[in-house]
Scaffold this motif. Structure first.
Motif, PDB file in Angstrom:
ATOM      1  N   GLN A  72       0.179  18.553  -7.693  1.00 13.37           N
ATOM      2  CA  GLN A  72      -0.341  18.667  -6.331  1.00 13.37           C
ATOM      3  C   GLN A  72      -1.862  18.552  -6.287  1.00 13.37           C
ATOM      4  O   GLN A  72      -2.440  18.190  -5.268  1.00 13.37           O
ATOM      5  N   PHE A  73      -2.516  18.868  -7.407  1.00 10.16           N
ATOM      6  CA  PHE A  73      -3.973  18.868  -7.456  1.00 10.16           C
ATOM      7  C   PHE A  73      -4.559  17.691  -8.232  1.00 10.16           C
ATOM      8  O   PHE A  73      -5.717  17.345  -8.054  1.00 10.16           O
ATOM      9  N   TYR A  74      -3.769  17.115  -9.117  1.00 14.71           N
ATOM     10  CA  TYR A  74      -4.264  16.019  -9.945  1.00 14.71           C
ATOM     11  C   TYR A  74      -3.199  14.933 -10.014  1.00 14.71           C
ATOM     12  O   TYR A  74      -2.053  15.206 -10.372  1.00 14.71           O
ATOM     13  N   PHE A  75      -3.573  13.714  -9.673  1.00 16.83           N
ATOM     14  CA  PHE A  75      -2.616  12.609  -9.674  1.00 16.83           C
ATOM     15  C   PHE A  75      -3.049  11.546 -10.662  1.00 16.83           C
ATOM     16  O   PHE A  75      -4.164  11.023 -10.577  1.00 16.83           O
ATOM     17  N   GLU A  76      -2.214  11.264 -11.595  1.00 14.97           N
ATOM     18  CA  GLU A  76      -2.428  10.178 -12.557  1.00 14.97           C
ATOM     19  C   GLU A  76      -1.287   9.191 -12.347  1.00 14.97           C
ATOM     20  O   GLU A  76      -0.117   9.527 -12.533  1.00 14.97           O
ATOM     21  N   SER A  77      -1.627   7.986 -11.917  1.00 13.45           N
ATOM     22  CA  SER A  77      -0.570   7.011 -11.623  1.00 13.45           C
ATOM     23  C   SER A  77       0.119   6.549 -12.903  1.00 13.45           C
ATOM     24  O   SER A  77      -0.472   6.560 -13.984  1.00 13.45           O
ATOM     25  N   ARG A  78       1.356   6.139 -12.747  1.00 10.55           N
ATOM     26  CA  ARG A  78       2.116   5.631 -13.886  1.00 10.55           C
ATOM     27  C   ARG A  78       1.562   4.271 -14.298  1.00 10.55           C
ATOM     28  O   ARG A  78       1.115   3.498 -13.464  1.00 10.55           O
ATOM     29  N   PRO A  79       1.607   3.969 -15.602  1.00 12.91           N
ATOM     30  CA  PRO A  79       1.028   2.705 -16.082  1.00 12.91           C
ATOM     31  C   PRO A  79       1.612   1.462 -15.420  1.00 12.91           C
ATOM     32  O   PRO A  79       0.896   0.488 -15.208  1.00 12.91           O
ATOM     33  N   PHE A  80       2.894   1.477 -15.060  1.00 11.40           N
ATOM     34  CA  PHE A  80       3.485   0.281 -14.464  1.00 11.40           C
ATOM     35  C   PHE A  80       2.965   0.003 -13.061  1.00 11.40           C
ATOM     36  O   PHE A  80       3.135  -1.096 -12.540  1.00 11.40           O
ATOM     37  N   VAL A  81       2.296   0.975 -12.450  1.00 12.95           N
ATOM     38  CA  VAL A  81       1.731   0.769 -11.118  1.00 12.95           C
ATOM     39  C   VAL A  81       0.508  -0.139 -11.194  1.00 12.95           C
ATOM     40  O   VAL A  81       0.324  -1.021 -10.359  1.00 12.95           O
ATOM     41  N   SER A  82      -0.314   0.069 -12.208  1.00 16.71           N
ATOM     42  CA  SER A  82      -1.570  -0.674 -12.294  1.00 16.71           C
ATOM     43  C   SER A  82      -1.613  -1.717 -13.414  1.00 16.71           C
ATOM     44  O   SER A  82      -2.589  -2.447 -13.526  1.00 16.71           O
ATOM     45  N   HIS A  83      -0.576  -1.794 -14.234  1.00 21.49           N
ATOM     46  CA  HIS A  83      -0.546  -2.736 -15.349  1.00 21.49           C
ATOM     47  C   HIS A  83       0.803  -3.439 -15.402  1.00 21.49           C
ATOM     48  O   HIS A  83       1.808  -2.919 -14.906  1.00 21.49           O
ATOM     49  N   SER A  84       0.817  -4.575 -16.047  1.00 24.41           N
ATOM     50  CA  SER A  84       2.063  -5.297 -16.254  1.00 24.41           C
ATOM     51  C   SER A  84       2.740  -4.747 -17.512  1.00 24.41           C
ATOM     52  O   SER A  84       2.186  -4.845 -18.606  1.00 24.41           O
ATOM     53  N   VAL A  85       3.893  -4.142 -17.329  1.00 23.57           N
ATOM     54  CA  VAL A  85       4.609  -3.536 -18.452  1.00 23.57           C
ATOM     55  C   VAL A  85       6.088  -3.910 -18.379  1.00 23.57           C
ATOM     56  O   VAL A  85       6.576  -4.375 -17.354  1.00 23.57           O
ATOM     57  N   HIS A  86       6.788  -3.646 -19.480  1.00 23.49           N
ATOM     58  CA  HIS A  86       8.221  -3.903 -19.531  1.00 23.49           C
ATOM     59  C   HIS A  86       8.950  -2.596 -19.222  1.00 23.49           C
ATOM     60  O   HIS A  86       8.903  -1.652 -20.007  1.00 23.49           O
ATOM     61  N   LEU A  87       9.593  -2.526 -18.068  1.00 22.15           N
ATOM     62  CA  LEU A  87      10.355  -1.338 -17.689  1.00 22.15           C
ATOM     63  C   LEU A  87      11.798  -1.492 -18.161  1.00 22.15           C
ATOM     64  O   LEU A  87      12.403  -2.547 -17.974  1.00 22.15           O
ATOM     65  N   LEU A  88      12.351  -0.440 -18.738  1.00 21.05           N
ATOM     66  CA  LEU A  88      13.749  -0.459 -19.156  1.00 21.05           C
ATOM     67  C   LEU A  88      14.680  -0.178 -17.990  1.00 21.05           C
ATOM     68  O   LEU A  88      15.841  -0.553 -18.018  1.00 21.05           O
ATOM     69  N   PHE A  89      14.176   0.517 -16.954  1.00 20.64           N
ATOM     70  CA  PHE A  89      14.925   0.785 -15.732  1.00 20.64           C
ATOM     71  C   PHE A  89      13.921   1.150 -14.646  1.00 20.64           C
ATOM     72  O   PHE A  89      12.803   1.561 -14.947  1.00 20.64           O
ATOM     73  N   PRO A  90      14.294   0.995 -13.385  1.00 20.70           N
ATOM     74  CA  PRO A  90      13.354   1.296 -12.293  1.00 20.70           C
ATOM     75  C   PRO A  90      12.980   2.782 -12.273  1.00 20.70           C
ATOM     76  O   PRO A  90      13.777   3.645 -12.642  1.00 20.70           O
ATOM     77  N   HIS A  91      11.776   3.046 -11.843  1.00 22.05           N
ATOM     78  CA  HIS A  91      11.299   4.433 -11.761  1.00 22.05           C
ATOM     79  C   HIS A  91      10.400   4.567 -10.543  1.00 22.05           C
ATOM     80  O   HIS A  91       9.695   3.632 -10.176  1.00 22.05           O
ATOM     81  N   ALA A  92      10.400   5.748  -9.950  1.00 19.47           N
ATOM     82  CA  ALA A  92       9.520   6.018  -8.808  1.00 19.47           C
ATOM     83  C   ALA A  92       8.060   5.962  -9.261  1.00 19.47           C
ATOM     84  O   ALA A  92       7.747   6.292 -10.403  1.00 19.47           O
ATOM     85  N   ALA A  93       7.196   5.587  -8.365  1.00 23.57           N
ATOM     86  CA  ALA A  93       5.762   5.496  -8.669  1.00 23.57           C
ATOM     87  C   ALA A  93       5.075   6.830  -8.437  1.00 23.57           C
ATOM     88  O   ALA A  93       3.996   6.904  -7.857  1.00 23.57           O
ATOM     89  N   ASP A  94       5.692   7.907  -8.906  1.00 26.26           N
ATOM     90  CA  ASP A  94       5.107   9.238  -8.745  1.00 26.26           C
ATOM     91  C   ASP A  94       4.104   9.502  -9.872  1.00 26.26           C
ATOM     92  O   ASP A  94       3.795   8.624 -10.665  1.00 26.26           O
ATOM     93  N   ALA A  95       3.613  10.718  -9.958  1.00 26.24           N
ATOM     94  CA  ALA A  95       2.595  11.064 -10.952  1.00 26.24           C
ATOM     95  C   ALA A  95       3.158  11.002 -12.369  1.00 26.24           C
ATOM     96  O   ALA A  95       4.294  11.401 -12.621  1.00 26.24           O
ATOM     97  N   SER A  96       2.343  10.508 -13.292  1.00 23.69           N
ATOM     98  CA  SER A  96       2.773  10.446 -14.690  1.00 23.69           C
ATOM     99  C   SER A  96       2.282  11.653 -15.480  1.00 23.69           C
ATOM    100  O   SER A  96       2.716  11.883 -16.599  1.00 23.69           O
ATOM    101  N   PHE A  97       1.367  12.392 -14.906  1.00 31.26           N
ATOM    102  CA  PHE A  97       0.852  13.595 -15.564  1.00 31.26           C
ATOM    103  C   PHE A  97       0.941  14.755 -14.600  1.00 31.26           C
ATOM    104  O   PHE A  97       0.568  14.604 -13.435  1.00 31.26           O
ATOM    105  N   PRO A  98       1.435  15.855 -15.056  1.00 28.84           N
ATOM    106  CA  PRO A  98       1.984  16.127 -16.382  1.00 28.84           C
ATOM    107  C   PRO A  98       3.392  15.567 -16.513  1.00 28.84           C
ATOM    108  O   PRO A  98       4.129  15.466 -15.533  1.00 28.84           O
ATOM    109  N   SER A  99       3.764  15.235 -17.728  1.00 26.44           N
ATOM    110  CA  SER A  99       5.061  14.639 -18.000  1.00 26.44           C
ATOM    111  C   SER A  99       6.149  15.715 -18.059  1.00 26.44           C
ATOM    112  O   SER A  99       6.046  16.660 -18.844  1.00 26.44           O
ATOM    113  N   ASP A 100       7.186  15.553 -17.240  1.00 24.67           N
ATOM    114  CA  ASP A 100       8.308  16.498 -17.277  1.00 24.67           C
ATOM    115  C   ASP A 100       9.005  16.467 -18.634  1.00 24.67           C
ATOM    116  O   ASP A 100       9.393  17.504 -19.168  1.00 24.67           O
ATOM    117  N   HIS A 101       9.168  15.264 -19.202  1.00 18.95           N
ATOM    118  CA  HIS A 101       9.842  15.147 -20.496  1.00 18.95           C
ATOM    119  C   HIS A 101       9.039  15.825 -21.604  1.00 18.95           C
ATOM    120  O   HIS A 101       9.590  16.559 -22.427  1.00 18.95           O
TER     121      HIS A 101
END
Length: 121
Positions: A72-101
């Motif tokens: 809620q206080f810090y947003f780090e976009s996921r790499p696929f939002v700003s870079h060309s990457v190979h996605l294994l499956f679709p994912h929401a463009a939510d925050a990548s940090f902190p990582s739930d996994h």
């Protein structure tokens, strides 16, 4: 550095189909697999193991809650939002940090270390 590490890992996708399959399984169903594993430990375990299950469950919920608060206080976009990457499956463009996994894996490892020091190491 964040993107360089991500790119190194992402460059492996598409080369090892078995690893891609494992990553998709863990990414999509990690929480459910963790819950099933805790269920087995609860059913098959003694009182000490049940205590560890309860502690792990609460610690996991606390970690996810803290992730939500941080996001809620810090947003780090996921790499696929700003870079060309190979996605294994679709994912929401939510925050990548902190990582739930990462938070979940760290929390589980920490609980095992605290409760069963030898297994934790």
């Amino acid at each position: 550095m964040n993107y360089a590490v991500f790119q190194f890992i992402n460059d492996l996708s598409g080369h090892l189909i078995w690893l891609d399959s494992i990553m998709v399984l863990v990414s999509k169903y990690g929480l459910e697999l963790f819950a099933i594993w805790l269920g087995f430990v609860w059913v098959l375990g003694d009182d000490r193991r049940r205590h560890i299950v309860v502690q792990s469950g609460f610690a996991g919920m606390l970690a996810l809650f803290l992730n939500y608060v941080i996001a809620q206080f810090y947003f780090e976009s996921r790499p696929f939002v700003s870079h060309s990457v190979h996605l294994l499956f679709p994912h929401a463009a939510d925050a990548s940090f902190p990582s739930d996994h990462t938070s979940g894996a760290f929390t589980l490892a920490l609980m095992v270390l605290i409760c069963k020091r030898w297994s934790g190491w």
